[in-house]
Design an enzyme around this catalytic site. Structure first.
Site, PDB file in Angstrom:
ATOM      1  N   LYS A 135       4.173   1.921  -3.200  1.00 22.47           N
ATOM      2  CA  LYS A 135       3.686   0.628  -2.701  1.00 22.47           C
ATOM      3  C   LYS A 135       4.708  -0.136  -1.871  1.00 22.47           C
ATOM      4  O   LYS A 135       4.367  -0.849  -0.931  1.00 22.47           O
ATOM      5  CB  LYS A 135       3.249  -0.255  -3.882  1.00 22.47           C
ATOM      6  CG  LYS A 135       2.026   0.258  -4.619  1.00 22.47           C
ATOM      7  CD  LYS A 135       0.767   0.019  -3.818  1.00 22.47           C
ATOM      8  CE  LYS A 135      -0.474   0.392  -4.596  1.00 22.47           C
ATOM      9  NZ  LYS A 135      -1.664   0.461  -3.741  1.00 22.47           N
ATOM     10  N   GLU A 175      -3.270  -9.138  -3.433  1.00 23.99           N
ATOM     11  CA  GLU A 175      -4.113  -8.853  -4.583  1.00 23.99           C
ATOM     12  C   GLU A 175      -3.435  -7.743  -5.374  1.00 23.99           C
ATOM     13  O   GLU A 175      -2.650  -6.978  -4.824  1.00 23.99           O
ATOM     14  CB  GLU A 175      -5.503  -8.394  -4.135  1.00 23.99           C
ATOM     15  CG  GLU A 175      -5.629  -6.899  -3.806  1.00 23.99           C
ATOM     16  CD  GLU A 175      -4.811  -6.440  -2.610  1.00 23.99           C
ATOM     17  OE1 GLU A 175      -4.471  -7.293  -1.766  1.00 23.99           O
ATOM     18  OE2 GLU A 175      -4.490  -5.238  -2.530  1.00 23.99           O
ATOM     19  N   SER A 190       3.008   9.684  -6.829  1.00 21.72           N
ATOM     20  CA  SER A 190       3.003   8.353  -6.223  1.00 21.72           C
ATOM     21  C   SER A 190       3.741   7.283  -7.019  1.00 21.72           C
ATOM     22  O   SER A 190       4.240   6.324  -6.457  1.00 21.72           O
ATOM     23  CB  SER A 190       1.561   7.903  -5.993  1.00 21.72           C
ATOM     24  OG  SER A 190       0.840   7.960  -7.206  1.00 21.72           O
TER      25      SER A 190
END
Lengths: 254, 622
Positions: free
Chosen positions: B318, B340, B606
């Site tokens: 991220k 969000e 990830s």
């Protein structure tokens, strides 16, 4: 002539009311429309509820959630409106988000609207360029007027573009916000209303968002052809039920 | 090759001849502003041409002022730089063009490189961000116009995805050769053919009949090769095939439009690049390792590489995107950041970069997620962010996204919305993908070190909205020898009613500003997904992935909660890595799909499992 256009041609300031179909009860739709007309409302936006209403504040979000829980769907709404033109003659507009219309089929949706005597649509998340390129011909085929929004941030060039695509009125969002009452209009808003007034657009403007009482209605219609009340009306029926619509309209118009 | 190969006719000189050539409707017409050329264009004006034809000025090491003057005078839409112009030159030209000529219609820059028989493609790299196209010409005595072809097989090794013009000696005798080229890998990114001297009666005077014949032949070749014409990247209108676009209320238009007009320009700025790369290196800890998972590979009898995004600062991929977007927000003069978050990973990554840059940060999070992701809520608060509960709807990620969008509507001027996945209105899916593309960029050179080749047989990633997947696939999208696998969350089972397998259960529709596949009722109301993994618990999928699913470019697999949890625990025991439950979904495919012993499978790991510890504890009763 489309009922919206005839109404806009009348020499008066227009009061338009939004309500969420299927709220507070699933079968309130027809009686709300009839009562609004009876009490001097000039135009009605019938809200087709959506699960994710991005442009709405808490009041309309909650009424939409409740309406969906009550079982409101596109099919149900169309069924309820089947004989509406037997009793109601003011312009009726369906206001809703694009996805439910898209799933119904845009052409099928427009065709059905024409059959029922719906005069126009307001679809906040259908951008003007997509409408222009893909759907305008369909809307026109079924005699529907599509209403676009402008905001204080919309550039003059884009307003001119929207004006050129519009064939009814322009929905002037009073301030940068989601739906729901604010505490009146300040200098910033009146400057914006004046700026738009001076543009001499082809389409008349109707102001919405933040109109909740006689004072804001009067203020808005000083600059525009009319004003739209949504959240304040939904709040009223939440609090006082659907039998007291007359007291609401009186408080606005007197 | 890219969508429909374009045609450029270069070296126009005479007005009458130009008029005739224009009737052939080429896509570009070239005018040479170089005195030493026999085709030097020195007329006072260019006659009015159809709008579909882009007027291109050809320059050789000219002064920027001179170039700008010609652009202005002749209303040029493109410039072709044939000399030793540096990346800085290209960038300055773009900048000054935007300042002086037009901000809304940026000038296209075509940078020329001459090829003999070999070519060192690494010299293209600094031009990637400052030019729109490359043009490959034959190296000869003159800067262009030498009249013979170079060995096009060289282009088999083209390392870039930037579309290019093929030039040098193209004539009627080359038609068969062009046919073979169009059929080959070498033409994959070929955007246009550029013709000149082989169609001349004398320098600058074109033979119309020959051009007509050539154009006809070219159409036939392209019509016969339609099946390989496929683009998986976003197009100029913001669509991936039929998916994407910007379905937003007018209130958001100025913000989204500002971003759309600026994002590529900003990302192309060398300063931006430098700052982004430096932060990725020094702050995030990139490059993240590409690790050969030996014991896992042995167990499944294939070669498995894990791209270790879990080792990034804040524990997942991220942060690649939030670093990029915070720099973007600063360039656009924004001072307030909203985001969000579902599980809290994107919220933490956003709070982190806001702390780093000293910007105000507000994170919207569903009330239910706040309750089940307490450690991440605490992290965000420690980092100085304000966490606002989303109380509407189902009170999860979808509703947090709605609330963030509403905030942006209410605060349109100084606020930037950092979307955490490859979703939202254009340009978000593309912007997020580009920031995450560093993942596959690194895989390419890392795999070359390990295996001697850049392309694996498979790239695999889990998909919620799809940002880590987009980054993992990006540089492989058009490499047909690389198979793509996307892993969705099946929850309790695809048919159980408690699932997030969007590619199976979803239908085309509009969610959060884009047209994509989403889970919905037949009435068009968006439904609630379910997965044990909060990061995959989203009712839609990014438009790029919807396109990959629809075209069959990617194989979609659905993994249940149970299979994911077991695969996660297996990785702990075999490799000493505790994966995030999202990543565990990808790992679970080895139980379902058999790979060949020599297959090289690169999987994006990830995120790390720290945030999921409580879930693992509860599930396995540890």
């Amino acid at each position: 002539m489309n009922r919206i256009v005839s109404k806009l041609n009348e020499d008066k300031k227009l009061l338009s009311i939004y309500f969420t179909a299927g709220y507070p009860e699933i079968n309130d739709t027809v009686s709300i429309i009839q009562d609004l007309e009876k009490n001097g409302v000039d135009m009605i936006e019938i809200g087709l509820p959506f699960s994710d209403p991005l442009a709405d504040g808490p009041t309309i979000q909650d009424s939409s959630t409740a309406a969906l829980k009550n079982g409101m769907t596109t099919e149900v709404l169309f069924k309820q409106l089947e004989s509406i033109r037997d009793t109601v003659s003011i312009p009726l507009i369906i206001m809703g988000y694009f996805n439910p219309m898209f799933q119904y089929g845009v052409e099928a949706f427009c065709k059905k609207c024409q059959e029922l005597g719906i005069d126009g649509l307001i679809i906040p998340d259908l951008p003007v360029d997509v409408y222009h390129n893909e759907y305008q011909a369909i809307f026109e085929k079924y005699g529907l007027i599509n209403v676009f929004l402008i905001t204080p941030q919309t550039s003059d060039a884009r307003i001119r573009y929207i004006d050129s695509i519009s064939n009814g009125f322009i929905y002037m969002v009073s301030s940068a916000s989601t739906t729901g009452a604010k505490s009146g209009f300040g200098d910033e808003q009146t400057a914006y209303f004046e700026r738009i007034g001076k543009m001499n657009l082809n389409n008349p403007q109707v102001i919405g968002f933040g109109i909740s009482n006689n004072e804001t209605f009067t203020q808005a219609t000083k600059y525009a052809k009319g004003a739209i009340i949504g959240s304040a009306f939904v709040k009223h029926v939440t609090k006082h039920g659907v039998k007291t619509i007359d007291s609401f309209t009186k408080s606005i118009l007197n | 090759m890219t969508e429909k190969m374009k045609l450029k006719i270069c070296g126009m000189k005479y007005q009458d001849n130009m008029e005739q050539v224009a009737t052939l409707q080429p896509d570009y017409l070239g005018f040479i502003f170089y005195e030493k050329s026999t085709r030097h264009f020195n007329s006072e004006s260019i006659l009015e041409l159809p709008k579909s034809i882009k007027k291109t000025g050809v320059f050789v090491d000219a002064d920027i002022d001179f170039v700008l003057e010609k652009i202005n005078k002749h209303q040029l839409q493109a410039v072709q730089l044939h000399g030793k112009e540096s990346p800085e030159y290209c960038n300055n030209l773009k900048k000054r063009h935007a300042e002086l000529v037009s901000i809304s219609h940026p000038i296209e820059i075509i940078k020329v490189f001459s090829i003999k028989d070999e070519f060192d493609f690494s010299i293209l790299k600094p031009y990637e961000q400052v030019s729109d196209y490359f043009l490959f010409d034959t190296k000869g005595k003159l800067p262009g116009g030498n009249g013979y072809t170079f060995d096009w097989n060289v282009l088999n090794n083209y390392p870039s995805t930037k579309p290019f013009f093929l030039s040098g000696g193209l004539g009627l005798n080359e038609v068969e050769k062009i046919n073979q080229f169009v059929n080959s890998k070498a033409s994959r990114y070929c955007y246009a053919l550029d013709v000149n001297s082989k169609f001349e009666i004398e320098p600058g005077l074109k033979n119309i009949e020959d051009l007509k014949t050539f154009k006809k032949n070219l159409s036939t070749i392209l019509d016969n090769n339609k099946e390989i014409v496929m683009n998986y990247n976003v197009d100029e209108k913001g669509y991936y095939g039929e998916f994407g676009g910007a379905f937003i209320p007018e209130m958001l238009y100025p913000n989204v439009e500002e971003l759309r007009q600026n994002y590529l320009k900003v990302m192309a700025e060398p300063d931006f690049q430098k700052q982004f790369d430096k932060l990725l290196k020094d702050y995030v800890g990139r490059p993240s390792p590409l690790y050969y998972a030996k014991r896992l590979s042995k167990k499944y009898n294939t070669k498995i590489y894990l791209k270790r995004e879990d080792l990034n600062h804040t524990g997942a991929h991220k942060i690649n995107n939030t670093i990029g977007q915070i720099l973007m927000a600063q360039r656009l003069g924004k001072t307030r950041i909203i985001a969000e978050t579902g599980a809290g990973q994107h919220g933490v990554a956003t709070a982190t970069v806001c702390a780093l840059m000293g910007l105000e940060c507000i994170v919207y999070m569903g009330e239910i997620d706040i309750a089940r992701q307490a450690p991440n809520v605490a992290r965000m608060k420690m980092l100085g962010a304000k966490v606002v509960p989303a109380l509407s709807g189902s009170r999860t990620l979808k509703d947090a996204t709605n609330e963030a969008i509403r905030d942006w509507i209410n605060n349109p001027v100084k606020t930037h919305y950092i979307i955490g996945s490859a979703i939202g209105p254009h340009p978000y899916p593309d912007m997020v993908t580009r920031f995450q593309a560093v993942i596959s960029e690194e895989i390419k050179w890392q795999l070359k070190e390990h295996e001697g080749r850049e392309n694996p047989d498979y790239v695999v990633a889990c998909i919620g909205g799809g940002s880590n997947a987009a980054g993992t696939y990006y540089h492989y999208l058009h490499e047909n020898d690389v198979k793509i696998i996307a892993v969705e969350a099946a929850g309790l089972g695809v048919d159980s009613g408690e699932s997030a397998a969007t590619s199976v259960l979803g239908k085309e529709g509009i969610i959060h500003g884009c047209k994509t596949l989403l889970m919905q009722t037949k009435d068009g109301q968006i439904t609630e997904p379910y997965s044990i993994s909060a990061g995959l618990d989203y009712p839609g999928v990014g438009p790029m992935h919807a396109h990959l699913a629809k075209t069959g470019r990617a194989e979609f697999m659905a993994i249940t909660d149970d299979d994911a949890m077991n695969a996660g625990l297996e990785l702990c025991k075999l490799e000493g890595i505790i994966p995030a439950i999202e990543s565990s979904h990808a790992l679970a495919i080895f139980e379902q799909k058999t790979f060949k012993p020599n297959d090289v499978v690169v999987m994006s790991l990830s995120g790390r499992g720290d945030k999921d510890l409580q879930n693992y504890i509860d599930y396995f009763k540890i």
